[in-house]
Design a protein around this motif. Structure first.
Motif, short mmCIF file in Angstrom:
data_model
loop_
_atom_site.label_atom_id
_atom_site.label_comp_id
_atom_site.label_asym_id
_atom_site.label_seq_id
_atom_site.Cartn_x
_atom_site.Cartn_y
_atom_site.Cartn_z
N UNK A 164 34.23 52.28 35.16
CA UNK A 164 34.01 51.99 33.74
C UNK A 164 35.00 50.96 33.23
N UNK A 165 34.72 50.46 32.05
CA UNK A 165 35.60 49.48 31.41
C UNK A 165 35.53 49.63 29.90
N UNK A 166 36.52 49.08 29.20
CA UNK A 166 36.52 49.02 27.74
C UNK A 166 36.43 50.40 27.10
N UNK A 167 36.93 51.41 27.80
CA UNK A 167 36.97 52.76 27.26
C UNK A 167 38.44 53.17 27.07
N UNK A 168 38.66 54.17 26.24
CA UNK A 168 40.03 54.64 26.03
C UNK A 168 40.63 55.15 27.34
N UNK A 169 39.84 55.89 28.10
CA UNK A 169 40.25 56.35 29.43
C UNK A 169 39.16 55.94 30.41
N UNK A 170 39.48 54.99 31.29
CA UNK A 170 38.50 54.54 32.27
C UNK A 170 38.51 55.46 33.49
N UNK A 171 37.37 55.47 34.21
CA UNK A 171 37.19 56.39 35.32
C UNK A 171 36.46 55.72 36.46
N UNK A 172 36.65 56.29 37.65
CA UNK A 172 35.70 56.08 38.72
C UNK A 172 34.97 57.40 38.93
N UNK A 173 33.70 57.33 39.24
CA UNK A 173 32.87 58.53 39.34
C UNK A 173 31.95 58.43 40.54
N UNK A 174 31.66 59.56 41.15
CA UNK A 174 30.67 59.66 42.21
C UNK A 174 29.48 60.46 41.71
N UNK A 175 28.29 59.94 42.03
CA UNK A 175 27.05 60.52 41.55
C UNK A 175 26.10 60.77 42.72
N UNK A 176 25.22 61.74 42.55
CA UNK A 176 24.22 62.03 43.57
C UNK A 176 22.83 61.95 42.98
N UNK A 177 21.90 61.42 43.77
CA UNK A 177 20.48 61.51 43.40
C UNK A 177 19.75 62.45 44.35
N UNK A 178 20.54 63.14 45.22
CA UNK A 178 19.98 64.18 46.07
C UNK A 178 20.22 65.54 45.44
#
Length: 352
Positions: A36-50
């Motif tokens: 993410x960007x331009x947020x107060x607290x940026x994150x990296x996230x992992x997502x599943x479509x399974x």
């Protein structure tokens, strides 16, 4: 458009990438990462479509991306690449480069390696704008005009090219295992920043770029500094361009104008598809003059614009235009993109 699933995530998404799958299998990707960007607290996230870690309450949303885990990220995520199945490399607006490890058994994320402030000015941090990985090697570029080489298995920096350019380097890709290509500026009476670059997966001399003017450019890097073709793609900055990794007659672009385009070339010859002529109503092609010593039969066919030998068609991939589409990735029949509208879109039936 029924195959497109939207997930609203309460953060502006700057980058998204599929976790790699084995080339020897027919498996479709099922996990992707976002930054993410331009947020107060940026994150990296992992997502599943399974069905990784999905709970009963999610069963009514089949196909929606489900959050597996996330980790705080210092600064905006400016680029993100998988190093292998379990590790991703991020670049930050703080000038840092970080390797994160995804622990799939516990669905947690940890910091594996971090190089703080490697891109910097004399008095301040310089954003690290791009990264390319060929495990264990990592190459980054930044606003400071530097190219920096790391190895995931070593703590120190391997090499710094201090003055690779006097201005911002926006993107980088491998041409071969010992050659990289950086994306800086295109000169045509005025200087226009190029924001993104991708190499044809089968023909390493063919690259595609996009930039501030929204034009899609296709280059033969053996033939100097003039693109083979310029195509009107977007009405604002193009943020990413990607050839399909296994079917490069298909190419995808996304833009500040809120659109994501699928470019498809169909051909009845053995000629490399992106070196053939053809146009439709949605684009204008302007090919370079045939350079001396070039393959004249190949070049003349591209310049002839003979639509019977090749045709380039474009399709809008999102149901409607949204805020800026900042990033996309395509693997197999699956496409994912992230937007400033705090949404992730996933399409699992890309026609390639």
């Amino acid at each position: 458009m029924e195959s497109v699933n939207a997930k609203y995530v309460s953060q502006k998404i700057s980058k998204t990438r599929w976790r790699p799958v084995s080339h020897s299998s027919l498996q479709q990707p099922d996990i992707f990462a976002t930054g993410s960007w331009d947020n107060e607290d940026n994150k990296i996230s992992f997502w599943s479509i399974g069905n990784h870690g999905s709970s009963g309450m999610d069963e009514g949303f089949e196909g929606d991306p489900q959050l597996l885990c996330e980790h705080k990220h210092d600064g905006d995520v400016l680029d993100l690449q998988f190093l292998d199945q379990d590790r991703i490399v991020t670049t930050s607006s703080t000038g840092a480069v970080t390797i994160f490890r995804h622990h799939q058994n516990s669905q947690t994320i940890s910091v594996s390696q971090r190089w703080p402030r490697v891109h910097r000015y004399p008095c301040d941090n310089a954003p690290c704008t791009g990264v390319v990985c060929s495990s264990p090697e990592i190459v980054t570029v930044g606003e400071d005009g530097k190219i920096i080489v790391f190895r995931a298995d070593q703590e120190g920096v391997i090499r710094v090219i201090e003055n690779a350019d006097s201005s911002t380097i926006h993107a980088v890709t491998y041409l071969r295992t010992t050659e990289i290509l950086t994306c800086i500026l295109y000169l045509d009476d005025v200087l226009l920043p190029l924001h993104c670059v991708d190499r044809h997966p089968n023909q390493q001399h063919i690259v595609a770029t996009g930039g501030q003017d929204g034009m899609l450019c296709v280059w033969d890097v053996r033939q100097g500094s003039t693109p083979f073709s310029l195509m009107e793609a977007h009405s604002a900055e193009m943020w990413e361009v990607h050839f399909h990794p296994t079917n490069p007659d298909h190419l995808f672009t996304c833009s500040e104008d809120g659109s994501l385009l699928h470019w498809e070339t169909s051909t009845h010859s053995d000629m490399p598809s992106f070196l053939q002529g053809g146009r439709n109503n949605s684009m204008i092609s302007r090919s370079a003059m045939a350079p001396a010593g070039g393959n004249q039969s190949l070049i003349s066919t591209w310049l002839s614009g003979d639509s019977s030998k090749g045709r380039l068609e474009t399709t809008h991939m999102l149901p409607s235009q949204t805020l800026s589409v900042n990033s996309l990735d395509v693997l197999g029949q699956c496409l994912v993109c992230g937007t400033d509208g705090e949404a992730i879109f996933v399409n699992r039936q890309v026609p390639v």
